[in-house]
Scaffold this motif. Structure first.
Motif, mmCIF file in Angstrom:
data_model
loop_
_atom_site.group_PDB
_atom_site.id
_atom_site.type_symbol
_atom_site.label_atom_id
_atom_site.label_comp_id
_atom_site.label_asym_id
_atom_site.label_seq_id
_atom_site.Cartn_x
_atom_site.Cartn_y
_atom_site.Cartn_z
ATOM 1 N N LEU A 1 -7.486 19.117 11.677
ATOM 2 C CA LEU A 1 -7.533 17.786 11.068
ATOM 3 C C LEU A 1 -7.827 17.975 9.586
ATOM 4 N N VAL A 2 -6.895 17.570 8.744
ATOM 5 C CA VAL A 2 -7.022 17.744 7.294
ATOM 6 C C VAL A 2 -7.473 16.422 6.682
ATOM 7 N N PRO A 3 -8.667 16.381 6.070
ATOM 8 C CA PRO A 3 -9.125 15.137 5.438
ATOM 9 C C PRO A 3 -8.198 14.743 4.290
ATOM 10 N N VAL A 4 -7.931 13.437 4.202
ATOM 11 C CA VAL A 4 -7.103 12.908 3.118
ATOM 12 C C VAL A 4 -7.881 11.842 2.358
ATOM 13 N N GLU A 5 -7.376 11.503 1.190
ATOM 14 C CA GLU A 5 -7.989 10.440 0.404
ATOM 15 C C GLU A 5 -7.999 9.168 1.245
ATOM 16 N N LEU A 6 -9.157 8.520 1.307
ATOM 17 C CA LEU A 6 -9.256 7.301 2.101
ATOM 18 C C LEU A 6 -8.364 6.225 1.522
ATOM 19 N N ARG A 7 -7.665 5.563 2.424
ATOM 20 C CA ARG A 7 -6.808 4.462 2.024
ATOM 21 C C ARG A 7 -6.929 3.376 3.081
ATOM 22 N N PRO A 8 -7.259 2.131 2.677
ATOM 23 C CA PRO A 8 -7.342 1.067 3.670
ATOM 24 C C PRO A 8 -5.971 0.824 4.308
ATOM 25 N N GLN A 9 -5.985 0.498 5.597
ATOM 26 C CA GLN A 9 -4.741 0.250 6.312
ATOM 27 C C GLN A 9 -4.962 -0.854 7.333
ATOM 28 N N LYS A 10 -4.180 -1.901 7.235
ATOM 29 C CA LYS A 10 -4.250 -2.987 8.215
ATOM 30 C C LYS A 10 -3.671 -2.508 9.541
ATOM 31 N N PRO A 11 -4.129 -3.109 10.639
ATOM 32 C CA PRO A 11 -3.624 -2.710 11.962
ATOM 33 C C PRO A 11 -2.126 -2.964 12.110
ATOM 34 N N PHE A 12 -1.487 -2.135 12.913
ATOM 35 C CA PHE A 12 -0.087 -2.291 13.271
ATOM 36 C C PHE A 12 0.114 -1.644 14.632
ATOM 37 N N GLN A 13 1.221 -1.944 15.271
ATOM 38 C CA GLN A 13 1.480 -1.386 16.597
ATOM 39 C C GLN A 13 2.346 -0.149 16.484
#
Length: 144
Positions: free
Chosen positions: A92-104
């Motif tokens: 698991l490679v940490p990435v820059e945090l980015r907000p993301q709204k839910p999706f299916q």
């Protein structure tokens, strides 16, 4: 991940943080290798995804980590419905945090739109001066 043609992005359903995702995947890897994530929708852009692409995991409303896609294996479930195993590198490679709204389901994510790996940027200094209680809360929010 500059230069990668195509990635996937998906909500991590169940795990509430990266630690829990790591633990669950480690258990799956021991019980039934290789590490796979099953999905009903079969990506049609296989060659682009397997040319260095990753799956980016959204956990707690933020894109937090990615895993390299090693293979896509088409199969059927026990009721004969088509599905695909996304075969994943366990790292698991940490990435820059980015907000993301839910999706299916999952979505394609171009390299241009993908967050960079955390190790690619400057390292913060002075974190030890932040009060411990605030540091704990910032870590909980995924900001440290």
């Amino acid at each position: 991940m500059a230069g990668v043609a195509l990635n996937l992005i998906k909500l991590s359903v169940g795990p509430k943080d990266v630690h829990e995702l790591r633990r669950l995947q480690a258990e799956r890897l021991v019980v039934q290798p290789p590490l796979r994530h099953w999905t009903r929708m079969i990506p049609r852009r296989r060659e682009e995804l397997l040319d260095g692409g990753s799956i980016y995991w959204v956990i707690g409303g933020f894109v937090r980590v990615r895993q390299k896609l090693l293979d896509l294996v088409e199969d059927q479930d026990t009721e004969g419905r088509a599905r695909v195993a996304l075969v994943l590198d366990p790292e698991l490679v940490p990435v820059e945090l980015r907000p993301q709204k839910p999706f299916q389901g999952w979505r394609y994510l171009t390299a241009v739109d993908a967050p960079g790996d955390v190790g690619d940027g400057p390292v913060a200094s002075g974190l030890e001066t932040i009060p411990p209680k605030l540091r704990v809360e910032l870590r909980r929010l995924g900001l440290l």
